[in-house]
Design a protein around this motif. Sequence first.
Motif, mmCIF file in Angstrom:
data_model
loop_
_atom_site.group_PDB
_atom_site.id
_atom_site.type_symbol
_atom_site.label_atom_id
_atom_site.label_comp_id
_atom_site.label_asym_id
_atom_site.label_seq_id
_atom_site.Cartn_x
_atom_site.Cartn_y
_atom_site.Cartn_z
ATOM 1 N N LEU A 186 0.809 -1.215 0.000
ATOM 2 C CA LEU A 186 0.000 0.000 0.000
ATOM 3 C C LEU A 186 0.842 1.266 0.000
ATOM 4 O O LEU A 186 0.518 2.237 -0.689
ATOM 5 C CB LEU A 186 -0.948 -0.026 1.201
ATOM 6 N N LEU A 187 1.936 1.260 0.742
ATOM 7 C CA LEU A 187 2.792 2.438 0.752
ATOM 8 C C LEU A 187 3.564 2.564 -0.558
ATOM 9 O O LEU A 187 3.860 3.680 -1.004
ATOM 10 C CB LEU A 187 3.731 2.398 1.956
ATOM 11 N N SER A 188 3.880 1.434 -1.194
ATOM 12 C CA SER A 188 4.482 1.483 -2.525
ATOM 13 C C SER A 188 3.486 2.059 -3.530
ATOM 14 O O SER A 188 3.874 2.715 -4.506
ATOM 15 C CB SER A 188 4.913 0.087 -2.979
ATOM 16 N N ALA A 189 2.200 1.822 -3.288
ATOM 17 C CA ALA A 189 1.157 2.327 -4.180
ATOM 18 C C ALA A 189 1.058 3.848 -4.148
ATOM 19 O O ALA A 189 0.367 4.441 -4.988
ATOM 20 C CB ALA A 189 -0.191 1.707 -3.824
ATOM 21 N N ALA A 190 1.751 4.488 -3.212
ATOM 22 C CA ALA A 190 1.834 5.953 -3.221
ATOM 23 C C ALA A 190 2.495 6.433 -4.510
ATOM 24 O O ALA A 190 2.375 7.609 -4.884
ATOM 25 C CB ALA A 190 2.616 6.448 -2.008
ATOM 26 N N SER A 267 11.493 -1.823 -7.761
ATOM 27 C CA SER A 267 10.965 -2.194 -6.445
ATOM 28 C C SER A 267 9.465 -2.452 -6.513
ATOM 29 O O SER A 267 8.945 -3.330 -5.816
ATOM 30 C CB SER A 267 11.270 -1.103 -5.416
ATOM 31 N N ASP A 268 8.741 -1.691 -7.356
ATOM 32 C CA ASP A 268 7.311 -1.936 -7.526
ATOM 33 C C ASP A 268 7.074 -3.273 -8.221
ATOM 34 O O ASP A 268 6.214 -4.059 -7.812
ATOM 35 C CB ASP A 268 6.670 -0.807 -8.335
ATOM 36 N N ALA A 269 7.842 -3.536 -9.268
ATOM 37 C CA ALA A 269 7.694 -4.789 -10.005
ATOM 38 C C ALA A 269 7.951 -5.996 -9.114
ATOM 39 O O ALA A 269 7.305 -7.045 -9.256
ATOM 40 C CB ALA A 269 8.642 -4.809 -11.199
ATOM 41 N N SER A 270 8.874 -5.849 -8.166
ATOM 42 C CA SER A 270 9.242 -6.989 -7.309
ATOM 43 C C SER A 270 8.108 -7.431 -6.395
ATOM 44 O O SER A 270 8.135 -8.528 -5.849
ATOM 45 C CB SER A 270 10.480 -6.644 -6.471
ATOM 46 N N LEU A 271 7.084 -6.598 -6.239
ATOM 47 C CA LEU A 271 5.948 -6.965 -5.391
ATOM 48 C C LEU A 271 5.206 -8.176 -5.943
ATOM 49 O O LEU A 271 4.491 -8.861 -5.209
ATOM 50 C CB LEU A 271 4.981 -5.784 -5.259
#
Length: 328
Positions: A186-190, A267-271
């Motif tokens: 969720l914080l990455s979704a910022a 970092s987003d892709a790694s999710l």
Amino acid sequence: MVSKLMQVMALVLVLIFGFFIGISKAQLSVGFYTETCPDAESIVGATVRDAALSNPNILAVLLRLHFHDCYVQGCDGSILIDNDPDAEKHAFGHQGVGGYEVIEIAKEKLESQCPGVVSCADIVALAARDAVALANGPAYQVPTGRRDGRVSNISLAADMPDVSDSIQQLKSKFLDRGLSEKDLVLLSAAHTIGTTACFFMTDRLYNFFPGGGSDPSISPEFLPELKAKCPQDGDVNVRLPMDQGSGETFDKKILENIRGGFAVLQSDASLMEDEATKSVIDSYFGPLNSQFGPSFEEDFVNSMVKMGQIGVETGSDGEIRRVCGAFN
């Protein structure tokens, strides 16, 4: 024997008393400034709105500033200190962080109306809240009552999350701050708002493997577009939206992009590489999500409020700075 028992009981009472004092000191509350500075939140909100009129990207900048402040030593305004070459804000992990001038403008207005009352740490938290709402994201209440820290050192920011971190590294870093895999997502979704520089894309596009090459998780449809925007040996300062097609609006499009191989940041892709984080992302999609699934906006707010309480200083700890860029 009786004397020893009484000593033990006294020690237990001291520990219990100290425990509850610790809890009370650590508490924040919504409307903390209702009596001492009634217009505090509206002053911060007006300052953020004014800044966004001349620079719409400031909304993403202020959201990022809050995260970077909270991640190092907690939400204590330590990243704002500017009068020391060894201050935290000069750390490599904070490069590109901004919005300091907006916080100082809000602080100056607050000091003229309520001197010595509103902390810089609270201004940062409130500004991030207002930035989300102005980007068409959810409006929410921020518990306040933080005080400003008295320590700001570049060495304390050594383990900031990095775009090149593996999913295991990211999970470990967030866990160290009391944040779960769900909070990580969720914080990455910022990243749904704002831009990034080609500087952060070079390795992912051209040096992902020791012998060169691109990150295979990037959609073949998306890769040529990224390379066109960030050509090899091109200008690394060129900026591009982190959320393709929705870079100025707060929504869950960023998670849809991550699912489809259209994540801009590594970092987003790694999710999508970890079952726990992937399942969180997937939970916001599906034919029945709108009726029965979790609310992305509500969950984001919960994670933001949770993050905003990391390591806060309250009560008699810390200080209320007169200006945000220097200790009193």
